[in-house]
Design an enzyme around this catalytic site. Sequence first.
Site, PDB file in Angstrom:
ATOM      1  N   ASN A 110       1.079  -1.083   0.128  1.00 12.41           N
ATOM      2  CA  ASN A 110       0.045  -0.138  -0.086  1.00 12.41           C
ATOM      3  C   ASN A 110       0.982   1.269   0.104  1.00 12.41           C
ATOM      4  O   ASN A 110       0.335   2.157  -0.825  1.00 12.41           O
ATOM      5  CB  ASN A 110      -1.053   0.053   1.320  1.00 12.41           C
ATOM      6  N   HIS A 156     -17.756  36.662 -30.607  1.00 13.18           N
ATOM      7  CA  HIS A 156     -18.889  36.106 -31.385  1.00 13.18           C
ATOM      8  C   HIS A 156     -18.531  35.592 -32.650  1.00 13.18           C
ATOM      9  O   HIS A 156     -19.366  35.169 -33.514  1.00 13.18           O
ATOM     10  CB  HIS A 156     -20.309  36.946 -31.298  1.00 13.18           C
ATOM     11  N   SER A 277      -7.714  12.945 -48.360  1.00 11.63           N
ATOM     12  CA  SER A 277      -8.977  12.172 -48.598  1.00 11.63           C
ATOM     13  C   SER A 277      -8.908  11.146 -49.533  1.00 11.63           C
ATOM     14  O   SER A 277      -8.071  11.312 -50.547  1.00 11.63           O
ATOM     15  CB  SER A 277     -10.097  13.095 -49.056  1.00 11.63           C
ATOM     16  N   LYS A 283      -8.434  17.544 -51.506  1.00  9.73           N
ATOM     17  CA  LYS A 283      -8.439  17.936 -49.971  1.00  9.73           C
ATOM     18  C   LYS A 283      -7.052  17.765 -49.342  1.00  9.73           C
ATOM     19  O   LYS A 283      -6.201  17.188 -49.531  1.00  9.73           O
ATOM     20  CB  LYS A 283      -9.330  16.764 -49.301  1.00  9.73           C
ATOM     21  N   ASN A 285      -6.441  17.985 -45.098  1.00 10.00           N
ATOM     22  CA  ASN A 285      -7.384  18.376 -44.057  1.00 10.00           C
ATOM     23  C   ASN A 285      -6.654  18.615 -42.633  1.00 10.00           C
ATOM     24  O   ASN A 285      -5.361  17.920 -42.654  1.00 10.00           O
ATOM     25  CB  ASN A 285      -8.059  16.793 -43.930  1.00 10.00           C
ATOM     26  N   GLU A 290      -7.712  18.601 -35.414  1.00 14.24           N
ATOM     27  CA  GLU A 290      -9.091  17.901 -34.963  1.00 14.24           C
ATOM     28  C   GLU A 290      -8.989  16.741 -34.028  1.00 14.24           C
ATOM     29  O   GLU A 290      -9.691  16.486 -33.091  1.00 14.24           O
ATOM     30  CB  GLU A 290      -9.869  17.345 -36.273  1.00 14.24           C
ATOM     31  N   TYR A 317      -6.662   2.102   2.572  1.00 14.52           N
ATOM     32  CA  TYR A 317      -6.313   1.549   1.195  1.00 14.52           C
ATOM     33  C   TYR A 317      -7.418   0.981   0.942  1.00 14.52           C
ATOM     34  O   TYR A 317      -7.977   0.031   1.550  1.00 14.52           O
ATOM     35  CB  TYR A 317      -5.029   0.926   1.080  1.00 14.52           C
ATOM     36  N   GLN A 322      -6.469   0.747  -7.426  1.00 11.36           N
ATOM     37  CA  GLN A 322      -5.885   0.427  -8.423  1.00 11.36           C
ATOM     38  C   GLN A 322      -6.371   1.014  -9.578  1.00 11.36           C
ATOM     39  O   GLN A 322      -5.445   0.889 -10.734  1.00 11.36           O
ATOM     40  CB  GLN A 322      -5.757  -1.017  -8.448  1.00 11.36           C
TER      41      GLN A 322
HETATM   42  N1  ARG Z   1      -1.740  -3.311  -7.647  1.00 13.00           N
HETATM   43  C1  ARG Z   1      -2.053  -2.558  -6.241  1.00 13.00           C
HETATM   44  C2  ARG Z   1      -2.714  -1.241  -6.654  1.00 13.00           C
HETATM   45  O1  ARG Z   1      -2.336  -0.663  -7.552  1.00 13.00           O
HETATM   46  C3  ARG Z   1      -1.196  -2.459  -5.603  1.00 13.00           C
HETATM   47  C4  ARG Z   1      -1.339  -2.293  -3.899  1.00 13.00           C
HETATM   48  C5  ARG Z   1      -1.934  -3.658  -3.431  1.00 13.00           C
HETATM   49  N2  ARG Z   1      -2.361  -3.699  -2.095  1.00 13.00           N
HETATM   50  C6  ARG Z   1      -2.927  -4.545  -1.536  1.00 13.00           C
HETATM   51  N3  ARG Z   1      -3.468  -4.572  -0.354  1.00 13.00           N
HETATM   52  N4  ARG Z   1      -3.733  -5.365  -2.465  1.00 13.00           N
HETATM   53  O2  ARG Z   1      -3.285  -0.450  -5.836  1.00 13.00           O
END
Ligand code: ARG
Length: 459
Positions: A110, A156, A277, A283, A285, A290, A317, A322
Amino acid sequence: MAQLWGGRFTKETDRLVYEFNASISFDKRFYAQDIRGSIAHVMMLARQGILTGTEKDEIVNGLEGILSDVESGKLEITDQYEDIHSFVEATLIDRIGEPGKKLHTGRSRNDQVALDMKLYARDEVHILNQLVRELLLSILTIMEENVDTYMPGFTHLQKAQPVTLAHHMGAYFEMFRRDHERLVGIYDRMDTCPLGSGALAGTTYPLDRDYTASLLGFEGPTRNSMDGVSDRDYLLELLSALSIMMMHLSRFSEEVIIWNSNEYQFVEIDDAYSTGSSIMPQKKNPDIAELVRGKTGRVYGALNALLVAMKGIPLAYNKDMQEDKEWVFDAIDTAKGCLVLFTGMLRTMNFKKEQMEDSAKHGFTNATDAADYLVNHGVPFRDAHGVVGQLVLLCIEKNAALDDLPLEEYRKISPVFEEDIYDAISMETCVNKRITAGAPGKTAMEAEIAACRKYLDEY
Ligand code: ARG
């Protein structure tokens, strides 16, 4: 399937669950940041006496070997690992054995992933800033060359008052200058290191978080471990800054498309930046402009997606986080690509100066100045407005510009007009009388250009 966990499980993970859960297909992108973070962590562990000097050396050498082998293509990051963290740790243990098993001491994925993402975002902000600088430089070059290139300014999308190409470009310089300032601000605000937050509640090891933070170039450690692992504000700020920058690029693209149209012909996009084109041989473009306009939507989408993903997440977390990666990666890639392509298109674009000036003259952009002429000769502004309105009507009938209308015609509508009216409404006078700060007049513009040049010198 190679995982870092499994001790408390009695069954194999279902294949579909494994695939749904895995992030290696996209988080392999920050292998270098992951290894950089691990090296700093191990250096700190050894300094604190949690690892021996020999263990540290073996681990650091192992990690450096993995980094160079991935970089040279000798080692492939494959989908058989759950995520990049598992890949690096498993490969390390494979290569150096026992000491490798100590890498993850006092760390959780984490805080590890929070660190990797921050390191990655910081590296990318640095690159983005360089690309914004290139764009600003191209804009400034056009400004320097076009202080005397008159063109209509619009409101405008109707011709309003004359400006210069330098002034029009100067507006974009300001927009991208603010984008740069926003990126600098974000960089400063993400200057804290989450490593050492552990899973959520810190660790029982005597980690020196200040030391790891300084090794990794951060100002200091994050201040709350629960926030440390679950803060994604800096990504939202980055996506928001990129969204605003894309909005600027999109508006600029829209103008290039209009200017490049057969009707306007203010610019011609270089052949190298145009497309043809399949059916219409004539053309050419403006596809690049775009596409930049179109890709802006992707970046807005990323910002929205992450805001929505984050809004219901309790501390600390959760796996939802993720999901931050693919959005952020895509938005950064998109923004970088758009910056490079747009800058190239701008640099090679041909500005048709005569066409621009002609358009300014034939759009009555000097009508306000004709009214001001009367005001300077004692006519109340409201009456002057009416007189010039009649003159414009007459010009439309005769298909003439105010500059071409004979003096007798002027005097039929108001005897106040003299020969010097032509000088008073010339593009040059109209522009160069506007010299308050920020206006298009030459002296104001030259001061502005000098300030822009200084900004880029100190960038
Ligand atoms: N792949 C996870 C992410 O991107 C990494 C962290 C994983 N942690 C966990 N407690 N499963 O967040």
